[in-house]
Design a protein around this motif. Sequence first.
Motif, PDB file in Angstrom:
ATOM      1  N   ILE A   1       0.846  -1.205   0.000  1.00  0.00           N
ATOM      2  CA  ILE A   1       0.000   0.000   0.000  1.00  0.00           C
ATOM      3  C   ILE A   1       0.877   1.250   0.000  1.00  0.00           C
ATOM      4  O   ILE A   1       0.651   2.186  -0.763  1.00  0.00           O
ATOM      5  CB  ILE A   1      -0.965  -0.001   1.204  1.00  0.00           C
ATOM      6  CG1 ILE A   1      -2.024  -1.088   1.041  1.00  0.00           C
ATOM      7  CG2 ILE A   1      -1.634   1.371   1.356  1.00  0.00           C
ATOM      8  CD1 ILE A   1      -2.868  -1.317   2.282  1.00  0.00           C
ATOM      9  N   ARG A   2       1.893   1.253   0.863  1.00  0.00           N
ATOM     10  CA  ARG A   2       2.788   2.419   0.949  1.00  0.00           C
ATOM     11  C   ARG A   2       3.537   2.638  -0.358  1.00  0.00           C
ATOM     12  O   ARG A   2       3.613   3.765  -0.866  1.00  0.00           O
ATOM     13  CB  ARG A   2       3.772   2.232   2.106  1.00  0.00           C
ATOM     14  CG  ARG A   2       4.800   3.358   2.207  1.00  0.00           C
ATOM     15  CD  ARG A   2       5.751   3.176   3.359  1.00  0.00           C
ATOM     16  NE  ARG A   2       6.486   1.934   3.367  1.00  0.00           N
ATOM     17  CZ  ARG A   2       7.556   1.665   2.583  1.00  0.00           C
ATOM     18  NH1 ARG A   2       7.981   2.555   1.710  1.00  0.00           N
ATOM     19  NH2 ARG A   2       8.175   0.503   2.687  1.00  0.00           N
ATOM     20  N   GLU A   3       4.087   1.566  -0.917  1.00  0.00           N
ATOM     21  CA  GLU A   3       4.878   1.686  -2.141  1.00  0.00           C
ATOM     22  C   GLU A   3       4.032   2.104  -3.339  1.00  0.00           C
ATOM     23  O   GLU A   3       4.503   2.843  -4.199  1.00  0.00           O
ATOM     24  CB  GLU A   3       5.620   0.391  -2.429  1.00  0.00           C
ATOM     25  CG  GLU A   3       6.760   0.163  -1.447  1.00  0.00           C
ATOM     26  CD  GLU A   3       7.495  -1.152  -1.656  1.00  0.00           C
ATOM     27  OE1 GLU A   3       6.976  -2.053  -2.366  1.00  0.00           O
ATOM     28  OE2 GLU A   3       8.600  -1.283  -1.097  1.00  0.00           O
ATOM     29  N   LYS A   4       2.780   1.653  -3.400  1.00  0.00           N
ATOM     30  CA  LYS A   4       1.891   2.069  -4.497  1.00  0.00           C
ATOM     31  C   LYS A   4       1.656   3.574  -4.477  1.00  0.00           C
ATOM     32  O   LYS A   4       1.409   4.189  -5.510  1.00  0.00           O
ATOM     33  CB  LYS A   4       0.558   1.334  -4.426  1.00  0.00           C
ATOM     34  CG  LYS A   4       0.624  -0.062  -5.001  1.00  0.00           C
ATOM     35  CD  LYS A   4      -0.740  -0.713  -5.033  1.00  0.00           C
ATOM     36  CE  LYS A   4      -0.633  -2.096  -5.653  1.00  0.00           C
ATOM     37  NZ  LYS A   4      -1.923  -2.772  -5.689  1.00  0.00           N
ATOM     38  N   GLN A   5       1.743   4.153  -3.289  1.00  0.00           N
ATOM     39  CA  GLN A   5       1.555   5.600  -3.159  1.00  0.00           C
ATOM     40  C   GLN A   5       2.875   6.358  -3.255  1.00  0.00           C
ATOM     41  O   GLN A   5       2.911   7.569  -3.062  1.00  0.00           O
ATOM     42  CB  GLN A   5       0.836   5.901  -1.842  1.00  0.00           C
ATOM     43  CG  GLN A   5      -0.552   5.319  -1.839  1.00  0.00           C
ATOM     44  CD  GLN A   5      -1.333   5.689  -0.605  1.00  0.00           C
ATOM     45  OE1 GLN A   5      -1.201   6.785  -0.079  1.00  0.00           O
ATOM     46  NE2 GLN A   5      -2.162   4.776  -0.144  1.00  0.00           N
ATOM     47  N   LYS A   6       3.958   5.608  -3.518  1.00  0.00           N
ATOM     48  CA  LYS A   6       5.294   6.182  -3.676  1.00  0.00           C
ATOM     49  C   LYS A   6       5.717   6.989  -2.453  1.00  0.00           C
ATOM     50  O   LYS A   6       6.285   8.076  -2.563  1.00  0.00           O
ATOM     51  CB  LYS A   6       5.385   7.014  -4.949  1.00  0.00           C
ATOM     52  CG  LYS A   6       5.121   6.204  -6.215  1.00  0.00           C
ATOM     53  CD  LYS A   6       5.364   7.002  -7.449  1.00  0.00           C
ATOM     54  CE  LYS A   6       5.043   6.335  -8.750  1.00  0.00           C
ATOM     55  NZ  LYS A   6       5.021   4.958  -8.918  1.00  0.00           N
ATOM     56  N   LEU A   7       5.430   6.428  -1.283  1.00  0.00           N
ATOM     57  CA  LEU A   7       5.811   7.061  -0.028  1.00  0.00           C
ATOM     58  C   LEU A   7       6.919   6.250   0.642  1.00  0.00           C
ATOM     59  O   LEU A   7       6.964   5.029   0.515  1.00  0.00           O
ATOM     60  CB  LEU A   7       4.614   7.150   0.914  1.00  0.00           C
ATOM     61  CG  LEU A   7       3.465   8.041   0.454  1.00  0.00           C
ATOM     62  CD1 LEU A   7       2.273   7.887   1.395  1.00  0.00           C
ATOM     63  CD2 LEU A   7       3.908   9.491   0.382  1.00  0.00           C
ATOM     64  N   THR A   8       7.779   6.939   1.355  1.00  0.00           N
ATOM     65  CA  THR A   8       8.813   6.274   2.139  1.00  0.00           C
ATOM     66  C   THR A   8       8.272   5.982   3.536  1.00  0.00           C
ATOM     67  O   THR A   8       7.260   6.555   3.958  1.00  0.00           O
ATOM     68  CB  THR A   8      10.068   7.153   2.279  1.00  0.00           C
ATOM     69  OG1 THR A   8       9.718   8.321   3.039  1.00  0.00           O
ATOM     70  CG2 THR A   8      10.625   7.552   0.909  1.00  0.00           C
TER      71      THR A   8
ATOM     72  N   LEU B   1      -2.485   6.411   4.740  1.00  0.00           N
ATOM     73  CA  LEU B   1      -2.381   5.568   3.548  1.00  0.00           C
ATOM     74  C   LEU B   1      -3.727   5.255   2.895  1.00  0.00           C
ATOM     75  O   LEU B   1      -3.770   4.628   1.844  1.00  0.00           O
ATOM     76  CB  LEU B   1      -1.651   4.266   3.902  1.00  0.00           C
ATOM     77  CG  LEU B   1      -0.179   4.428   4.276  1.00  0.00           C
ATOM     78  CD1 LEU B   1       0.415   3.097   4.720  1.00  0.00           C
ATOM     79  CD2 LEU B   1       0.618   5.010   3.111  1.00  0.00           C
ATOM     80  N   GLY B   2      -4.812   5.678   3.526  1.00  0.00           N
ATOM     81  CA  GLY B   2      -6.132   5.515   2.928  1.00  0.00           C
ATOM     82  C   GLY B   2      -6.689   4.101   2.951  1.00  0.00           C
ATOM     83  O   GLY B   2      -7.239   3.640   1.966  1.00  0.00           O
ATOM     84  N   PHE B   3      -6.540   3.406   4.082  1.00  0.00           N
ATOM     85  CA  PHE B   3      -7.142   2.078   4.209  1.00  0.00           C
ATOM     86  C   PHE B   3      -7.805   1.947   5.573  1.00  0.00           C
ATOM     87  O   PHE B   3      -7.578   2.760   6.466  1.00  0.00           O
ATOM     88  CB  PHE B   3      -6.106   0.956   3.987  1.00  0.00           C
ATOM     89  CG  PHE B   3      -5.051   0.843   5.060  1.00  0.00           C
ATOM     90  CD1 PHE B   3      -5.268   0.078   6.190  1.00  0.00           C
ATOM     91  CD2 PHE B   3      -3.844   1.499   4.935  1.00  0.00           C
ATOM     92  CE1 PHE B   3      -4.297  -0.028   7.190  1.00  0.00           C
ATOM     93  CE2 PHE B   3      -2.861   1.398   5.913  1.00  0.00           C
ATOM     94  CZ  PHE B   3      -3.098   0.625   7.040  1.00  0.00           C
ATOM     95  N   ASP B   4      -8.622   0.929   5.709  1.00  0.00           N
ATOM     96  CA  ASP B   4      -9.338   0.674   6.958  1.00  0.00           C
ATOM     97  C   ASP B   4      -8.349   0.220   8.028  1.00  0.00           C
ATOM     98  O   ASP B   4      -7.775  -0.863   7.939  1.00  0.00           O
ATOM     99  CB  ASP B   4     -10.400  -0.398   6.720  1.00  0.00           C
ATOM    100  CG  ASP B   4     -11.219  -0.729   7.955  1.00  0.00           C
ATOM    101  OD1 ASP B   4     -11.006  -0.097   9.016  1.00  0.00           O
ATOM    102  OD2 ASP B   4     -12.070  -1.619   7.853  1.00  0.00           O
ATOM    103  N   TRP B   5      -8.163   1.028   9.038  1.00  0.00           N
ATOM    104  CA  TRP B   5      -7.167   0.773  10.080  1.00  0.00           C
ATOM    105  C   TRP B   5      -7.395  -0.522  10.842  1.00  0.00           C
ATOM    106  O   TRP B   5      -6.472  -1.070  11.431  1.00  0.00           O
ATOM    107  CB  TRP B   5      -7.114   1.940  11.062  1.00  0.00           C
ATOM    108  CG  TRP B   5      -8.421   2.179  11.786  1.00  0.00           C
ATOM    109  CD1 TRP B   5      -9.440   2.963  11.368  1.00  0.00           C
ATOM    110  CD2 TRP B   5      -8.835   1.620  13.023  1.00  0.00           C
ATOM    111  NE1 TRP B   5     -10.476   2.932  12.275  1.00  0.00           N
ATOM    112  CE2 TRP B   5     -10.122   2.112  13.310  1.00  0.00           C
ATOM    113  CE3 TRP B   5      -8.240   0.748  13.934  1.00  0.00           C
ATOM    114  CZ2 TRP B   5     -10.827   1.760  14.458  1.00  0.00           C
ATOM    115  CZ3 TRP B   5      -8.937   0.395  15.082  1.00  0.00           C
ATOM    116  CH2 TRP B   5     -10.217   0.904  15.330  1.00  0.00           C
ATOM    117  N   THR B   6      -8.605  -1.062  10.785  1.00  0.00           N
ATOM    118  CA  THR B   6      -8.877  -2.307  11.515  1.00  0.00           C
ATOM    119  C   THR B   6      -8.154  -3.509  10.899  1.00  0.00           C
ATOM    120  O   THR B   6      -8.106  -4.571  11.516  1.00  0.00           O
ATOM    121  CB  THR B   6     -10.387  -2.593  11.611  1.00  0.00           C
ATOM    122  OG1 THR B   6     -10.923  -2.748  10.296  1.00  0.00           O
ATOM    123  CG2 THR B   6     -11.116  -1.468  12.345  1.00  0.00           C
TER     124      THR B   6
END
Length: 76
Positions: free
Chosen positions: A8-15, A52-57
């Motif tokens: 998820i993080r890499e798809k958003q190009k975030l470190t 990251l825009g996902f359900d934290w659960t």
Amino acid sequence: MRAWLIEIREKQKLTQSQVAESSKVERSYYSMIEGGKRRPSVDVAMKIGHTLGFDWTLFFTKGSNETIHKQQGVSK
């Protein structure tokens, strides 16, 4: 290891540093969460989920340390 979180993080190009800063946690702590060595508190899980825009659960579902989360629509 939480490969789904890394994906998820890499798809958003975030470190890791960017996610940690936005989520108001130390980068080393975030790294341990990604690596499956630490489980975040509810508050931190909510912040990371928001960043990251996902359900934290997802952090608290069975198998949250597994490589693939097909039931959540996240696959490798």
